[in-house]
Design an enzyme around this catalytic site. Structure first.
Site, PDB file in Angstrom:
ATOM      1  N   ARG A  42      15.250 -10.358   4.422  1.00 52.98           N
ATOM      2  CA  ARG A  42      14.657  -9.268   5.190  1.00 52.98           C
ATOM      3  C   ARG A  42      14.726  -7.923   4.453  1.00 52.98           C
ATOM      4  O   ARG A  42      13.823  -7.096   4.547  1.00 52.98           O
ATOM      5  CB  ARG A  42      15.422  -9.204   6.520  1.00 52.98           C
ATOM      6  CG  ARG A  42      14.780  -8.401   7.585  1.00 52.98           C
ATOM      7  CD  ARG A  42      15.509  -8.553   8.901  1.00 52.98           C
ATOM      8  NE  ARG A  42      14.912  -7.633   9.841  1.00 52.98           N
ATOM      9  CZ  ARG A  42      13.773  -7.845  10.482  1.00 52.98           C
ATOM     10  NH1 ARG A  42      13.102  -8.955  10.302  1.00 52.98           N
ATOM     11  NH2 ARG A  42      13.277  -6.951  11.299  1.00 52.98           N
ATOM     12  N   VAL A  76       8.765  -2.332  10.852  1.00 50.78           N
ATOM     13  CA  VAL A  76       9.091  -3.748  10.703  1.00 50.78           C
ATOM     14  C   VAL A  76       9.721  -4.121  12.043  1.00 50.78           C
ATOM     15  O   VAL A  76      10.755  -3.568  12.422  1.00 50.78           O
ATOM     16  CB  VAL A  76      10.094  -3.977   9.550  1.00 50.78           C
ATOM     17  CG1 VAL A  76      10.452  -5.450   9.442  1.00 50.78           C
ATOM     18  CG2 VAL A  76       9.514  -3.467   8.233  1.00 50.78           C
ATOM     19  N   SER A  77       9.069  -5.020  12.773  1.00 46.56           N
ATOM     20  CA  SER A  77       9.508  -5.289  14.147  1.00 46.56           C
ATOM     21  C   SER A  77      10.941  -5.811  14.183  1.00 46.56           C
ATOM     22  O   SER A  77      11.444  -6.367  13.200  1.00 46.56           O
ATOM     23  CB  SER A  77       8.581  -6.320  14.802  1.00 46.56           C
ATOM     24  OG  SER A  77       7.262  -5.828  14.819  1.00 46.56           O
ATOM     25  N   ALA A  78      11.567  -5.662  15.346  1.00 46.41           N
ATOM     26  CA  ALA A  78      12.948  -6.125  15.525  1.00 46.41           C
ATOM     27  C   ALA A  78      13.013  -7.642  15.338  1.00 46.41           C
ATOM     28  O   ALA A  78      12.127  -8.364  15.810  1.00 46.41           O
ATOM     29  CB  ALA A  78      13.443  -5.754  16.912  1.00 46.41           C
TER      30      ALA A  78
END
Ligand SMILES: C[S@@+](CC[C@H](N)C(=O)[O-])C[C@H]1O[C@@H](n2cnc3c(N)ncnc32)[C@H](O)[C@@H]1O
Length: 407
Positions: A42, A76-78
């Site tokens: 990530r 950047v989404s959770a």
């Protein structure tokens, strides 16, 4: 805290800890999603300098773009949200997936899920975002993802029909392009806003309409471009601080509320209690379905004159009926519970308070917990008698209905 990590052991261990938590709490439910989220690093898809604690925070997005008004326009989404949306999307090897809203991170997960025989197209309205996404995907070996800059409310040239359309930006409407580009047996997953409430909804085609198979509470940056939509605010006359917010059109003549704050505030408690950790999303949706004048209320804290006393200045569930308005409140009840009640103002405040208290009792008896209504999406112009559902919300391109499944 830290820059781009160099210690692979540390990032792998943080990632595994986060995935363990998401799996143990039920956000990741399949071995496929678990495997790709464990595999893709990530930290390679978040901006340089992002603290590792933020990169591997399961619950929060990492903001990547903010506009001139200070509004977040990209992130950047959770991880939690990415996880449950990937589960909702049910992506399988060999599929063609259209992702709406780019960044690179989620497209990398999708690329892993479709494998070498599948394809992923990711589209973003911002060239700044697509340039970064294309670079990050290439740098990390995801050459099979096509990155397009466009308003994805319109058909994307060369995409054809997708098995899955995964929308990763908050939508107010379902434009025709999405149903047109969806395989008849395909799945559309979209964070959809109706009556001011957003749910990530997984839709499949059922004859002439889309029908939901699951819906999960979430928040997202909003769609820009041709389907951009803003709530309408009604500042309650005689106050400077109380704004009633309507997401799907003002239901009333605003002047009817002119004298509402001249009456005494009625306060009524329901006896309906909720554990502090119990989900209350179904209560929001029950009010949205049942109460015709459902809306939300914000109160400007700096101008607060005490006419209303919400629990949270930023958000209260509310309703308007003619010359009266009301909002939900809660108070402690025992160590771990809260009790819901209603404050109402206006000539018919008592009537409106009674309606809301009855709605709370109905929710308590039939819909509390994790229950989810069925959402259906019909094309705009579909006649009333062909729309199934208890509450119909008219958008520009679609008619969206909400209803509880039959008991
Ligand atoms: C939450 S971000 C996407 C997150 C991303 N999928 C990830 O990997 O985490 C939402 C994106 O939607 C984009 N967007 C907004 N309106 C759009 C539109 N009409 N068409 C395509 N993209 C849009 C924004 O520019 C923003 O980058």
């Amino acid at each position: 805290m830290t820059d781009i990590p160099t210690d692979a052991t540390e990032t792998t261990s943080l990632r595994n800890k986060m995935i363990d938590q998401l799996r143990d709490e039920g956000w990741i439910t399949s071995p496929e999603v678990e495997a790709v989220m464990r595999k893709v690093p990530r930290e390679r898809f978040t901006p340089p300098g992002t603290a590792l604690a933020d990169v591997y925070n399961p619950w929060d997005a990492v903001v990547t773009q903010t506009n001139e008004h200070g509004v977040h326009t990209s992130s950047v989404s959770a991880p939690q949200v990415q996880a449950f949306m990937l589960e909702q999307a049910q992506v399988r090897p060999g599929m063609k997936v259209l992702e709406i809203g780019s960044g690179g991170m989620n497209a990398a997960y999708l690329s892993e899920l479709v494998g070498p025989t599948g394809t992923v197209v990711t589209v973003d309205i911002s060239s700044e975002i697509t340039e970064t996404a294309a670079r990050l995907l290439a740098e990390n070996g995801y050459e099979n993802v096509r990155v397009v800059t466009a308003d994805a409310a319109e058909p994307i040239p060369g995409v054809g029909v997708a098995d899955v359309i995964l929308v990763t930006v908050g939508a107010w409407d379902i434009p025709p392009a999405w149903t047109y580009q969806l395989h008849p047996q395909g799945r559309l997953v979209v964070p959809l806003r109706a009556r001011g409430l957003t749910r990530s909804i997984s839709f499949v085609m059922q004859g002439d309409h889309l029908e939901s198979t699951s819906a999960k509470q979430c928040g997202f940056v909003a769609m820009q471009g041709s389907t951009e939509h803003h709530e309408q605010l009604l500042l309650v006359a005689g106050t400077e601080e109380i704004a009633l917010r309507f997401d799907d059109g003002l239901p009333i003549e605003p002047s009817q509320l002119d004298n509402a704050v001249k009456t005494e505030r009625i306060e009524q408690w329901s006896g309906v209690t909720l554990g502090r950790r119990e989900p209350f999303g179904s209560l929001q949706l029950h009010l949205a379905i049942t109460v015709p004048g459902f809306c939300t209320m914000t109160v400007d804290q700096d101008l607060d004159s005490g006419i209303v006393v919400p629990n949270r200045h930023g958000f209260s569930l509310a309703a308007v009926d003619g010359d009266s308005f009301a909002y939900l409140v809660f108070r402690p009840a025992g160590d771990d519970d809260v009790e819901y009640g209603v404050h109402a103002l206006g000539n018919h405040a008592q009537q409106l308070a009674d309606t809301l208290i009855a709605t709370l009792h109905d929710w308590d008896a039939h819909h509390r917990g994790d229950s989810t209504p069925i959402f259906r999406v019909y094309a705009a112009g579909t006649p009333d008698d062909q729309v199934v559902g208890d509450r119909v919300v008219d958008k520009v391109h679609s008619r969206i209905s909400l209803s509880w499944p039959a008991a």
